[in-house]
Write an enzyme that holds these catalytic residues in place. Sequence first.
Site, PDB file in Angstrom:
ATOM      1  N   ARG A  13      24.097 -28.177  20.273  1.00 43.25           N
ATOM      2  CA  ARG A  13      23.008 -29.154  20.118  1.00 43.25           C
ATOM      3  C   ARG A  13      22.900 -29.945  21.421  1.00 43.25           C
ATOM      4  O   ARG A  13      23.912 -30.422  21.937  1.00 43.25           O
ATOM      5  CB  ARG A  13      23.267 -30.098  18.932  1.00 43.25           C
ATOM      6  N   ASN A  34      17.198 -41.410  19.583  1.00 42.45           N
ATOM      7  CA  ASN A  34      17.740 -41.358  18.223  1.00 42.45           C
ATOM      8  C   ASN A  34      16.799 -40.490  17.389  1.00 42.45           C
ATOM      9  O   ASN A  34      15.777 -39.981  17.882  1.00 42.45           O
ATOM     10  CB  ASN A  34      17.882 -42.772  17.645  1.00 42.45           C
ATOM     11  N   LYS A  35      17.140 -40.323  16.126  1.00 43.99           N
ATOM     12  CA  LYS A  35      16.370 -39.454  15.232  1.00 43.99           C
ATOM     13  C   LYS A  35      14.869 -39.710  15.327  1.00 43.99           C
ATOM     14  O   LYS A  35      14.434 -40.855  15.396  1.00 43.99           O
ATOM     15  CB  LYS A  35      16.870 -39.670  13.799  1.00 43.99           C
ATOM     16  N   GLN A  56      17.798 -37.072   6.183  1.00 48.53           N
ATOM     17  CA  GLN A  56      19.151 -37.650   6.291  1.00 48.53           C
ATOM     18  C   GLN A  56      19.209 -39.024   5.612  1.00 48.53           C
ATOM     19  O   GLN A  56      20.257 -39.431   5.127  1.00 48.53           O
ATOM     20  CB  GLN A  56      19.558 -37.798   7.770  1.00 48.53           C
ATOM     21  N   ASP A 111      21.777 -41.279  19.787  1.00 52.95           N
ATOM     22  CA  ASP A 111      22.380 -39.997  20.178  1.00 52.95           C
ATOM     23  C   ASP A 111      22.674 -39.923  21.671  1.00 52.95           C
ATOM     24  O   ASP A 111      23.549 -39.180  22.101  1.00 52.95           O
ATOM     25  CB  ASP A 111      21.471 -38.845  19.768  1.00 52.95           C
ATOM     26  N   ARG A 139      27.108 -33.587  11.470  1.00 50.73           N
ATOM     27  CA  ARG A 139      25.988 -34.113  12.255  1.00 50.73           C
ATOM     28  C   ARG A 139      26.225 -35.599  12.515  1.00 50.73           C
ATOM     29  O   ARG A 139      27.128 -36.193  11.945  1.00 50.73           O
ATOM     30  CB  ARG A 139      24.661 -33.883  11.517  1.00 50.73           C
ATOM     31  N   GLY A 140      25.340 -36.170  13.357  1.00 49.54           N
ATOM     32  CA  GLY A 140      25.546 -37.551  13.791  1.00 49.54           C
ATOM     33  C   GLY A 140      26.337 -37.497  15.092  1.00 49.54           C
ATOM     34  O   GLY A 140      27.347 -36.772  15.174  1.00 49.54           O
ATOM     35  N   ALA A 141      25.888 -38.263  16.104  1.00 50.33           N
ATOM     36  CA  ALA A 141      26.435 -38.085  17.453  1.00 50.33           C
ATOM     37  C   ALA A 141      27.966 -38.190  17.537  1.00 50.33           C
ATOM     38  O   ALA A 141      28.620 -37.267  18.051  1.00 50.33           O
ATOM     39  CB  ALA A 141      25.759 -39.076  18.400  1.00 50.33           C
TER      40      ALA A 141
HETATM   41  O1  MRU Z   1      20.092 -34.660  13.650  1.00 50.88           O
HETATM   42  P1  MRU Z   1      21.184 -35.600  13.254  1.00 50.88           P
HETATM   43  O2  MRU Z   1      21.279 -35.819  11.792  1.00 50.88           O
HETATM   44  O3  MRU Z   1      22.506 -35.237  13.885  1.00 50.88           O
HETATM   45  O4  MRU Z   1      20.733 -36.985  13.901  1.00 50.88           O
HETATM   46  C1  MRU Z   1      21.580 -38.087  13.776  1.00 50.88           C
HETATM   47  C2  MRU Z   1      20.990 -39.348  14.281  1.00 50.88           C
HETATM   48  O5  MRU Z   1      19.928 -39.387  14.828  1.00 50.88           O
HETATM   49  C3  MRU Z   1      21.845 -40.583  14.148  1.00 50.88           C
HETATM   50  O6  MRU Z   1      21.048 -41.714  13.986  1.00 50.88           O
HETATM   51  C4  MRU Z   1      22.671 -40.747  15.425  1.00 50.88           C
HETATM   52  O7  MRU Z   1      23.422 -39.601  15.682  1.00 50.88           O
HETATM   53  C5  MRU Z   1      23.557 -41.907  15.361  1.00 50.88           C
HETATM   54  S1  MRU Z   1      24.866 -41.570  14.272  1.00 50.88           S
HETATM   55  C6  MRU Z   1      26.064 -42.636  14.271  1.00 50.88           C
END
Ligand code: MRU
Length: 351
Positions: free
Chosen positions: A95, A247-248, A196, A237, A52-54
């Site tokens: 996703r 973002n999250k 997270q 993201d 996970r994470g962009a």
């Molecule tokens: O749902 P996730 O855990 O994939 O969400 C991740 C985030 O929102 C991060 O802040 C974002 O991807 C930036 S990661 C370098």
Amino acid sequence: MEPEPFAAIRWEGDLAGHALVLDQTKLPGETVWLEVRTLEEMRDAIRRLAVRGAPAIGVAAAYGLVLGLRGQSGVDRAEFLGRAREAAAVLARARPTAVNLAWALERLLARAAREPEPRALLAEAEAVAREDREACQRLGELGAALLPARGTLLTHCNAGALATAGIGTALAPIYVAARAGKRLHVYVDETRPLWQGARLTAWELARASIQVTLITDSMAGSVLQSGGVDAVLVGADRIARNGDCANKIGTYPLAVLAARHGVPFYVFAPLSTFDPDCASGEEIPIEERAPEEVSAPWGRPLAPPGVGVFNPAFDVTPAELVRAIVTEKGLIERPDETRVVAALRRAGRLA
Ligand code: MRU
């Protein structure tokens, strides 16, 4: 002693090898490495947030495409491209919000059009991972210069090494600054509903001997009001052409609170997180996840059976609340359409 560096996702071996993914659903309790050998396994790992994470999702999608096409050596160009497009469509649906996923797939499809061979796709996927590592390092160096010699920061979700192929986006400056001797204390939002922050960011920062204080998301307001926070650092993201940042979920209220209390709000993102086709945040697709993540976290029912649930995984912070977007090619201060478009043009991401 410095902790062992780790890559949350990497490729092992040659074309016959596999992707190695650190299963983030098991952290911090267990360190489980998944050997991902098929496109479907990679799609599922992305969907269930094992990876996970962009930026990490982008690298995962690239390796996923290699896994889906590695048996297609020597096939006719049109057929290879047709299969590549089908495989990319499967991964793209995993996703919807993190644009790095579609960006990486498009990059591999462009390579496939030039060189319709699985080996070329693996080379391109490795380049995506390597460039992400380099971008993270640069984000860290540029961001560290913004941080005080001694200070307190606040972050949300996990934008660290776990979310990228390198040292992270929003956590990268913290690592670089700490290594240079800056004394930093980081408030970490737990980040409901999937924690997270509590599970991953607290683990990463503590592992690097950085002082962490975990808070619930709803405590961020009073922490900012207390006046002790020097800056809020988050990842993204997808960033629209006008600088709006997805973002999250929970990032937008933090930006509002930071503005209310005069605390600079920085977004850290590689250029692969920008979507020049999205005019504003209104066009960013927001993933909605299973209601059980809210009503029955980790399989434990908390809410009455059948209660209605709304579970968007991301929100959008309007550009006007962002002090600067830090990219690997420099800062976009007070982002707006003119500044974002100029930065994307300079970087060759927009004609
Ligand atoms: O749902 P996730 O855990 O994939 O969400 C991740 C985030 O929102 C991060 O802040 C974002 O991807 C930036 S990661 C370098």
